[in-house]
Motif scaffolding. Sequence first.
Motif, mmCIF file in Angstrom:
data_model
loop_
_atom_site.group_PDB
_atom_site.id
_atom_site.type_symbol
_atom_site.label_atom_id
_atom_site.label_comp_id
_atom_site.label_asym_id
_atom_site.label_seq_id
_atom_site.Cartn_x
_atom_site.Cartn_y
_atom_site.Cartn_z
ATOM 1 N N ASN A 33 0.806 -1.225 0.000
ATOM 2 C CA ASN A 33 0.000 0.000 0.000
ATOM 3 C C ASN A 33 0.838 1.272 0.000
ATOM 4 O O ASN A 33 0.401 2.324 0.458
ATOM 5 N N SER A 70 -3.438 12.201 -4.264
ATOM 6 C CA SER A 70 -3.728 11.297 -3.139
ATOM 7 C C SER A 70 -2.902 11.662 -1.908
ATOM 8 O O SER A 70 -3.375 11.539 -0.784
ATOM 9 N N ASN A 73 -4.526 14.643 -0.342
ATOM 10 C CA ASN A 73 -5.755 14.237 0.362
ATOM 11 C C ASN A 73 -5.472 13.295 1.529
ATOM 12 O O ASN A 73 -6.388 12.923 2.253
ATOM 13 N N LYS A 74 -4.219 12.870 1.672
ATOM 14 C CA LYS A 74 -3.813 11.858 2.665
ATOM 15 C C LYS A 74 -4.712 10.625 2.576
ATOM 16 O O LYS A 74 -5.142 10.051 3.581
ATOM 17 N N ASP A 75 -4.996 10.220 1.361
ATOM 18 C CA ASP A 75 -5.926 9.114 1.134
ATOM 19 C C ASP A 75 -5.493 8.350 -0.122
ATOM 20 O O ASP A 75 -5.544 8.885 -1.224
ATOM 21 N N PHE A 76 -5.060 7.103 0.086
ATOM 22 C CA PHE A 76 -4.575 6.291 -1.044
ATOM 23 C C PHE A 76 -5.673 5.347 -1.557
ATOM 24 O O PHE A 76 -5.382 4.402 -2.287
ATOM 25 N N SER A 77 -6.949 5.589 -1.178
ATOM 26 C CA SER A 77 -8.007 4.634 -1.556
ATOM 27 C C SER A 77 -8.223 4.585 -3.073
ATOM 28 O O SER A 77 -8.720 3.590 -3.592
ATOM 29 N N ASN A 78 -7.843 5.655 -3.802
ATOM 30 C CA ASN A 78 -7.994 5.623 -5.267
ATOM 31 C C ASN A 78 -6.772 5.032 -5.972
ATOM 32 O O ASN A 78 -6.749 4.942 -7.201
ATOM 33 N N SER A 256 0.948 7.460 2.437
ATOM 34 C CA SER A 256 0.015 8.583 2.243
ATOM 35 C C SER A 256 0.356 9.784 3.121
ATOM 36 O O SER A 256 -0.114 10.887 2.881
ATOM 37 N N ASP A 257 1.184 9.578 4.163
ATOM 38 C CA ASP A 257 1.502 10.700 5.050
ATOM 39 C C ASP A 257 2.825 11.399 4.681
ATOM 40 O O ASP A 257 3.311 12.248 5.426
#
Length: 301
Positions: A33, A70, A73-78, A256-257
Amino acid sequence: MSIKLGDFIKSIISAVVLLFGIPFLTREWFCKNKVAVLLYHDVQPEIFAKHTDYLSRHFNIISLDLLVTSIHNKDFSNIPPKSVVITIDDGHAGNIALLPIIMRYDISPTIYVCTQIINTHRHFWFRIPTLSKKEKEHLKRLPNAERLTHLSQTSNFEPEKEYEDRQALSLNEMKQMMPYVDIQPHTQFHPILPNCTETECKQEILGSKIDLERHLSIECHHFSYPNGDYTEREIEIVKAAGFCSARTVDIGWNRSDISPYQMKTIPISDDAGLIRFRAELTGIPQRIVKWVNTILWRITI
Ligand SMILES: [Zn+2]
């Protein structure tokens, strides 16, 4: 350390890394991830094709834009698992030969170019053939003005001199690549930014954005630090210039951070065969060689 000894060490480490199944564990477990931003320079098309074929079968190749959005947005869900971004530094003329491979695999890499060297017959200072690896390392540590004086006196090198041969991409080549490649700035002349005065540093960073936007009629959002060298000052100047991201050469995969202005990299040897390439994707051979180089540099100065 000579390049050949470095290559030898990398080959031995690569064999050991493969023997223990580390590339598989890295891909499927440790870094599943996280995102690797690969870094090439002047890779030959035959080698790039082998690497890209391997990546397309075992990883998801995504765009830098998707990664940076991403991270913001601090979000790797995409982001699909096992993703990599391909970046290529400097804007070497040979990069045009990669275009058919880029189109065949539909990979949209990012090429960071030196904006006062592209579309000219000016040369990259680090490609002066008479400079030894040790001399280059020494020059990278000098204040910018001293480095330029040294190059002028010892190699008759001038940043704005037009030479017979062309080392960088032409405007026409970049325009051919633009539908398939993301082209972004990498300063104007490739100085070591922390060794520049503040005025020089601002000119190199902001000037390269203005140059490229004017050359290609695009908006530039991403930057990469020459030689990966940066301090807080460079980060602030890059932010103030309006960039959304900057890539370092700090070795590692990105979570993501991570700060978007300190994105890590997995440098890939331009001449890596498939065994070494698979090992280098873990980042382990490069870390060991960097560590050995640092120790040798300290011993020899
Ligand atoms: Zn560079």
